[in-house]
Write an enzyme that holds these catalytic residues in place. Structure first.
Site, PDB file in Angstrom:
ATOM      1  CE  LYS A 188      58.316  44.431  47.952  1.00  0.00           C
ATOM      2  NZ  LYS A 188      58.071  43.759  48.970  1.00  0.00           N
ATOM      3  CB  THR A 243      50.089  30.901  42.969  1.00  0.00           C
ATOM      4  OG1 THR A 243      51.279  29.690  42.572  1.00  0.00           O
ATOM      5  CG2 THR A 243      49.226  30.534  41.585  1.00  0.00           C
ATOM      6  CD  GLU A 398      53.534  27.159  48.548  1.00  0.00           C
ATOM      7  OE1 GLU A 398      52.918  28.289  48.463  1.00  0.00           O
ATOM      8  OE2 GLU A 398      54.478  27.077  48.290  1.00  0.00           O
TER       9      GLU A 398
HETATM   10  P1  NAD Z   1      54.213  36.705  48.389  1.00  0.00           P
HETATM   11  O1  NAD Z   1      53.641  36.373  47.077  1.00  0.00           O
HETATM   12  O2  NAD Z   1      53.286  36.856  49.412  1.00  0.00           O
HETATM   13  O3  NAD Z   1      55.240  37.989  48.366  1.00  0.00           O
HETATM   14  C1  NAD Z   1      56.477  37.731  47.509  1.00  0.00           C
HETATM   15  C2  NAD Z   1      56.976  39.283  47.332  1.00  0.00           C
HETATM   16  O4  NAD Z   1      55.934  39.741  46.707  1.00  0.00           O
HETATM   17  C3  NAD Z   1      57.148  40.067  48.591  1.00  0.00           C
HETATM   18  O5  NAD Z   1      58.404  40.698  48.397  1.00  0.00           O
HETATM   19  C4  NAD Z   1      56.084  40.746  48.933  1.00  0.00           C
HETATM   20  O6  NAD Z   1      56.182  42.184  49.420  1.00  0.00           O
HETATM   21  C5  NAD Z   1      55.679  41.080  47.289  1.00  0.00           C
HETATM   22  N1  NAD Z   1      54.195  41.546  46.944  1.00  0.00           N
HETATM   23  C6  NAD Z   1      53.096  41.094  47.813  1.00  0.00           C
HETATM   24  N2  NAD Z   1      51.999  41.668  47.355  1.00  0.00           N
HETATM   25  C7  NAD Z   1      52.425  42.244  46.208  1.00  0.00           C
HETATM   26  C8  NAD Z   1      51.676  43.112  45.169  1.00  0.00           C
HETATM   27  N3  NAD Z   1      50.373  43.327  45.342  1.00  0.00           N
HETATM   28  N4  NAD Z   1      52.352  43.697  44.260  1.00  0.00           N
HETATM   29  C9  NAD Z   1      53.897  43.481  44.096  1.00  0.00           C
HETATM   30  N5  NAD Z   1      54.328  42.983  44.910  1.00  0.00           N
HETATM   31  C10 NAD Z   1      53.911  42.221  45.903  1.00  0.00           C
HETATM   32  O7  NAD Z   1      55.096  35.319  48.885  1.00  0.00           O
HETATM   33  P2  NAD Z   1      55.744  35.090  50.306  1.00  0.00           P
HETATM   34  O8  NAD Z   1      54.591  34.786  51.444  1.00  0.00           O
HETATM   35  O9  NAD Z   1      56.527  36.223  50.218  1.00  0.00           O
HETATM   36  O10 NAD Z   1      56.466  33.756  49.884  1.00  0.00           O
HETATM   37  C11 NAD Z   1      55.994  32.454  49.913  1.00  0.00           C
HETATM   38  C12 NAD Z   1      55.976  32.033  48.560  1.00  0.00           C
HETATM   39  O11 NAD Z   1      56.846  32.051  47.557  1.00  0.00           O
HETATM   40  C13 NAD Z   1      55.203  30.709  48.551  1.00  0.00           C
HETATM   41  O12 NAD Z   1      54.050  30.385  47.799  1.00  0.00           O
HETATM   42  C14 NAD Z   1      56.520  30.037  47.746  1.00  0.00           C
HETATM   43  O13 NAD Z   1      56.132  28.621  47.541  1.00  0.00           O
HETATM   44  C15 NAD Z   1      56.993  30.824  47.104  1.00  0.00           C
HETATM   45  N6  NAD Z   1      58.457  30.530  46.800  1.00  0.00           N
HETATM   46  C16 NAD Z   1      58.660  30.097  45.334  1.00  0.00           C
HETATM   47  C17 NAD Z   1      59.881  29.620  44.877  1.00  0.00           C
HETATM   48  C18 NAD Z   1      60.188  29.124  43.508  1.00  0.00           C
HETATM   49  O14 NAD Z   1      61.428  29.376  43.171  1.00  0.00           O
HETATM   50  N7  NAD Z   1      59.221  28.797  42.904  1.00  0.00           N
HETATM   51  C19 NAD Z   1      60.988  29.909  45.837  1.00  0.00           C
HETATM   52  C20 NAD Z   1      60.598  30.557  47.038  1.00  0.00           C
HETATM   53  C21 NAD Z   1      59.395  30.643  47.358  1.00  0.00           C
END
Ligand code: NAD
Length: 497
Positions: A188, A243, A398
């Site tokens: 997804k 997170t 962040e």
């Molecule tokens: P996000 O958590 O908002 O979304 C990530 C994914 O989760 C998306 O596909 C989103 O549609 C899905 N999602 C959102 N709400 C959900 C729910 N309730 N249930 C199931 N799935 C859900 O994050 P983002 O804004 O897309 O990405 C940025 C974040 O990702 C930052 O915090 C960044 O640090 C982190 N990140 C971490 C790494 C790592 O390797 N540690 C790498 C890249 C990004």
């Protein structure tokens, strides 16, 4: 090729927002879609299938059927290797198209989509392909009347949920080990960047990965994402994201089948500069380059700089002097080094953090404003705050945008305490030419990766992941196989002659 050529190619690149389930492109079962706009200039990219629980269920069923009949898991590792190598070759052959889709979808400069994202995704798939027929199982040193085989088996159906900042690379970090070890996958992608994942799935089918083994269902997190993480027939979730949502992944597992959850989450990485570093300018230039790369939308961005008070003024001047070269510009111009933030929501979030920094008394050194608003896109200037205190919002949370916070310290002990005073623990960097101090501080920092006198080293051979609320499990390296395989012990009795 110049900006005009890439602009023309971008206008002509085919976009298909339908899901890919069981080897076929399909609309959402209830026919719903959402419109995807580009953060470059607001242009409409097309309708994207809005996957719901029923679509996820169909994809999981296809993935389960593929797993159970052994069409993929039952192949010899060397056979999976060949097909995955072909998949990697196809990714490279589609480099320009994939790079355009990535840039249009989430706004990063085309030069990096071409030189970093596409080759890195291909390399990742090829590396796990190459590795999988070289990993041996174990025999335990038990008594002579028994034999204990310790073997790794694919888990079954892996749900993969990824963010929008490096859509292809994040997907590849999960797909590589999950597919190489014989699992089926339902991916997804983020609703903000679904295009390359869908194209990757088509390329996988072309490469010979059997139908049902790799499925992609686009949709919103609270719909398709939640349905995948709650599904009773998904064995593990490989999640990369915030997170906040990582916490929900653990809840979903608790509420459903206790599926394994591997979270790769946010960061607020500390970059610690001691006065005994000979080349202060290199440290300052490195932090600017790493911070503003990908518009600051990197989980490992060194967004908290801790610098010794005696060199801080000089350090701040050099960082500020670097900022002009990172001014955002047209992402389709190959000369551009900083592009657009992913969307209007992220733009608002980042500007909100800049306001919070000003409101809490940090000193704005450079940047701080929206840019290129006449384009209809989402751009922010590279921004540097000095005089930041570790308790301020911009030092704790962040931001995920091009905003750097500089904090001053006096002693080594204070620097370590400040660096570790964070809910996150993804990465850190120590700058010192004193080898004892460099090792001492590197050991004391609570982070999954610590860099010494650099920040850019990166290789598929090394694990990537965080301490504390930056997650668990590790992407990349052979350790990633641990996440997508079960460890089985088989006891055999050996009778005496
Ligand atoms: P996000 O958590 O908002 O979304 C990530 C994914 O989760 C998306 O596909 C989103 O549609 C899905 N999602 C959102 N709400 C959900 C729910 N309730 N249930 C199931 N799935 C859900 O994050 P983002 O804004 O897309 O990405 C940025 C974040 O990702 C930052 O915090 C960044 O640090 C982190 N990140 C971490 C790494 C790592 O390797 N540690 C790498 C890249 C990004």
């Amino acid at each position: 090729m110049g900006a005009a050529d890439w602009g023309a190619r971008a206008a002509a690149v085919p976009i298909d927002g339908r899901a890919l389930v069981n080897g076929q492109r399909v609309a959402a079962l209830d026919g719903q879609h959402f419109d995807k706009h580009s953060p470059i200039d607001g242009r409409l990219l097309g309708p994207i299938a809005r996957g719901q629980a029923a679509d996820i269920d169909a994809a999981v069923k296809a993935a389960r059927a593929a797993f159970e009949d052994g069409r993929w898991a039952g192949k010899a590792p060397a056979a999976r290797k060949k097909i995955l190598q072909r998949f990697a070759e196809k990714i490279l052959a589609a480099r320009d198209e994939l790079a355009l889709l990535e840039t249009l979808d989430m706004g990063k400069p085309i030069q990096y989509s071409l030189a970093v994202d596409v080759p890195s995704a291909a390399r990742t798939i090829a590396w796990y392909a190459e590795a999988v027929d070289k990993v041996y199982d174990e025999i335990a040193p038990t008594a002579a009347n028994a034999l204990a085989l310790i073997t790794r088996e694919p888990m079954g159906v892996i749900g993969v949920i990824v963010p929008w900042n490096y859509p292809m690379i994040m997907a590849a970090w999960k797909l590589g080990p999950a597919l190489a070890s014989g699992n089926s996958v339902v991916l997804k992608p983020s609703e903000k960047s679904p295009l390359t994942a869908l194209r990757l799935a088509e390329l996988a089918v072309d490469a010979g990965i059997p139908p049902g083994v790799f499925n992609v269902v686009p949709g919103y997190g609270h719909e398709a994402g939640e349905a995948l993480a709650l599904h009773m027939d998904v064995d593990a979730i490989g999640f990369t994201g915030s997170t906040r949502v990582g916490r929900r992944m653990l809840e979903y597992a608790g509420r459903s089948n206790l599926k394994r959850v591997y979270n790769e989450l946010g960061g607020k990485s500390a970059f610690v500069v001691f006065p005994d570093v000979a080349d202060v300018a290199r440290a300052a230039k490195t932090v600017a380059g790493s911070m503003f790369f990908n518009q600051g939308e990197s989980c490992n961005a060194p967004s908290r700089v801790l610098v010794h008070a005696s060199i801080a003024d000089r350090f701040v001047d050099i960082v500020a002097g670097e900022a002009p070269q990172y001014q955002p510009a047209d992402p389709l111009d190959p000369a551009t080094v900083m592009g657009a933030l992913v969307d209007g929501t992220q733009l608002k979030t980042v500007l909100g953090y800049i306001d919070a920094g000003l409101g809490e008394g940090a000193r704005l050194v450079t940047g701080g404003r929206q840019a290129r608003s006449e384009t209809g896109g989402c751009y922010v200037e590279p921004t540097v705050f000095d005089g930041v205190l570790n308790g301020m919002t911009i030092a704790r949370e962040e931001i995920f945008g091009p905003v750097l916070s500089i904090i001053r310290f006096e002693t080594e002990a204070e620097a370590i305490a400040l660096a570790n005073a964070s809910a996150y623990g993804l990465q850190a960097s120590v700058w010192s030419d004193n080898v004892h101090r460099a090792h001492r501080v590197a050991r004391a920092l609570r982070a999954g990766t610590v860099h010494v006198n650099q920040y850019d080293e990166d290789d598929i051979t090394v694990p990537f992941g965080g301490y504390k609320q930056s997650g668990n499990g590790r992407d990349k390296s052979l350790h990633a196989f641990d996440k997508y395989t079960e460890l089985k012990t088989t006891w055999l009795r050996i009778d005496p002659a």
